[in-house]
Scaffold this motif. Structure first.
Motif, PDB file in Angstrom:
ATOM      1  N   VAL A 163      13.945   6.493   0.572  1.00 32.33           N
ATOM      2  CA  VAL A 163      12.677   6.397   0.508  1.00 32.33           C
ATOM      3  C   VAL A 163      12.187   5.061  -0.177  1.00 32.33           C
ATOM      4  N   ASP A 164      11.608   4.060   0.581  1.00 32.49           N
ATOM      5  CA  ASP A 164      10.823   2.852   0.002  1.00 32.49           C
ATOM      6  C   ASP A 164      10.144   3.163  -1.084  1.00 32.49           C
ATOM      7  N   ILE A 165       9.769   2.407  -1.994  1.00 35.08           N
ATOM      8  CA  ILE A 165       8.957   2.621  -3.426  1.00 35.08           C
ATOM      9  C   ILE A 165       7.502   2.324  -2.939  1.00 35.08           C
ATOM     10  N   ASP A 166       7.182   0.930  -3.045  1.00 37.05           N
ATOM     11  CA  ASP A 166       5.793   0.405  -2.874  1.00 37.05           C
ATOM     12  C   ASP A 166       5.349   0.690  -1.586  1.00 37.05           C
ATOM     13  N   GLY A 167       4.083   1.222  -1.325  1.00 35.02           N
ATOM     14  CA  GLY A 167       3.585   1.771  -0.207  1.00 35.02           C
ATOM     15  C   GLY A 167       3.888   2.914   0.364  1.00 35.02           C
ATOM     16  N   THR A 168       5.027   3.534   0.006  1.00 33.13           N
ATOM     17  CA  THR A 168       5.596   4.667   0.386  1.00 33.13           C
ATOM     18  C   THR A 168       5.655   6.036  -0.442  1.00 33.13           C
ATOM     19  N   ILE A 169       6.019   5.836  -1.695  1.00 34.32           N
ATOM     20  CA  ILE A 169       6.010   7.021  -2.744  1.00 34.32           C
ATOM     21  C   ILE A 169       5.214   6.427  -3.821  1.00 34.32           C
ATOM     22  N   TYR A 170       4.865   5.035  -3.842  1.00 40.83           N
ATOM     23  CA  TYR A 170       4.274   4.670  -5.176  1.00 40.83           C
ATOM     24  C   TYR A 170       3.045   3.651  -4.919  1.00 40.83           C
ATOM     25  N   MET A 171       2.086   3.648  -5.695  1.00 34.21           N
ATOM     26  CA  MET A 171       1.058   2.492  -5.773  1.00 34.21           C
ATOM     27  C   MET A 171       0.873   2.244  -7.099  1.00 34.21           C
ATOM     28  N   MET A 172       0.923   0.978  -7.304  1.00 35.55           N
ATOM     29  CA  MET A 172       0.762   0.465  -8.612  1.00 35.55           C
ATOM     30  C   MET A 172      -0.173   1.173  -9.652  1.00 35.55           C
ATOM     31  N   ASP A 173      -1.433   1.505  -9.176  1.00 32.18           N
ATOM     32  CA  ASP A 173      -2.374   2.208 -10.186  1.00 32.18           C
ATOM     33  C   ASP A 173      -2.179   3.602  -9.955  1.00 32.18           C
ATOM     34  N   HIS A 174      -1.362   4.327  -9.256  1.00 26.85           N
ATOM     35  CA  HIS A 174      -1.571   5.660  -9.121  1.00 26.85           C
ATOM     36  C   HIS A 174      -0.036   6.307  -9.353  1.00 26.85           C
ATOM     37  N   GLY A 175       0.990   5.546  -9.203  1.00 27.61           N
ATOM     38  CA  GLY A 175       2.250   6.224  -9.416  1.00 27.61           C
ATOM     39  C   GLY A 175       2.618   7.094  -8.448  1.00 27.61           C
TER      40      GLY A 175
END
Length: 282
Positions: free
Chosen positions: A9-21
């Protein structure tokens, strides 16, 4: 699906958004997948020491960092790739010709910032507030303890697997593609273009997220056909293309969706969780 899978799993935009975790439901989904015997890995363009705390707090079977160039299992480095210093110097020479550019040599241990980023971070230029994406980018760098000016880069000591950049025009992006496109895969991010900035990465053809999952499968004695990859941006292109099943997020770049085997819901709707459920992984 009855065989055990390796899930990337990619992180940013896949499982994580900066303001939402990462949502608690998705975190629980990863726990259930691992309890069912599947292995779950981060696969990110970020360096291993630049991962968000909300992500590192979860349990993983391994980390594929630096866009496939740094694989870590049980906290130990098991594979590393770095560009030849001559290729890095070529990138620097091209970037330094572009007005207003910010670029980073993303080392395996230290990040080196150059261009306007140096003045923003250590000079007298105030942080911009007219461009929220740029402001967030610089705030992130300012918090890093492993961020240094380019003048501190030692080619003999600091291994550099990839370079990130931020430019202010399509013309500048075109110049990068013309001068470096044969040597590197130029991955850009469509979400930043609405801000007047063009954000991207220079990724080696020899080591990318696709080769990262192939190498990880080899390390675990698994078949690449039993890999599943989730991503949203063009630095996920080779991973989605090489995985046994490549899944693009609902918020993914259209070019990525075009080559994916499946498209799930967006990151805000926990698309990874719903797709794992549909696949019978939970």
């Amino acid at each position: 699906m009855h065989s055990k899978k390796l899930i990337f799993v990619d992180i940013d935009g896949t499982i994580y958004m900066m303001d939402h975790g990462v949502s608690p439901a998705l975190a629980e989904g990863f726990r259930r997948a691992r309890a069912n015997g599947h292995k779950v890995f981060i696969s990110t363009g970020r360096t291993w020491n630049s991962l968000p705390e909300e992500v590192t707090a979860l349990e993983w079977d391994g980390i594929v960092a630096s866009a496939g160039s740094d694989i870590r299992i049980d906290g130990k480095s098991v594979y590393r790739y770095a560009l030849d210093p001559a290729r890095v110097r070529r990138i620097i020479a091209v970037m330094e010709q572009i007005p207003g550019v910010i670029f980073m040599l993303e080392g395996l241990e230290r990040i080196f910032v150059a261009g306007d980023g140096t003045t923003y971070l250590w000079g007298d230029m105030p942080m911009p507030d007219v461009n929220p994406e740029l402001a967030r980018w610089l705030q992130f760098l300012k918090k890093r303890k492993n961020t240094w000016p380019l003048s501190e880069w030692n080619p003999e000591l600091d291994e550099i697997p990839k370079v990130s950049f931020l430019v202010r025009s399509q013309e500048a992006l075109g110049q990068i593609r013309r001068e470096l496109g044969e040597q590197f895969y130029v991955a850009t991010y469509h979400i930043y273009q609405n801000t007047g900035m063009y954000n991207g990465e220079l990724i080696s053809h020899e080591s990318d997220k696709g080769t990262g999952i192939v190498k990880t499968a080899e390390l675990f004695g698994a078949d690449v056909a039993d890999t599943i990859a989730f991503g949203d941006s063009l630095n996920d292109y080779q991973m989605i293309e090489r995985a046994g099943i490549g899944v693009a997020m609902g918020n993914a770049d259209e070019e990525l969706k075009a080559i994916a085997d499946r498209v799930c819901e967006s990151v805000w709707d926990d698309g990874v969780l719903h797709e794992m459920e549909r696949m019978g992984l939970l």
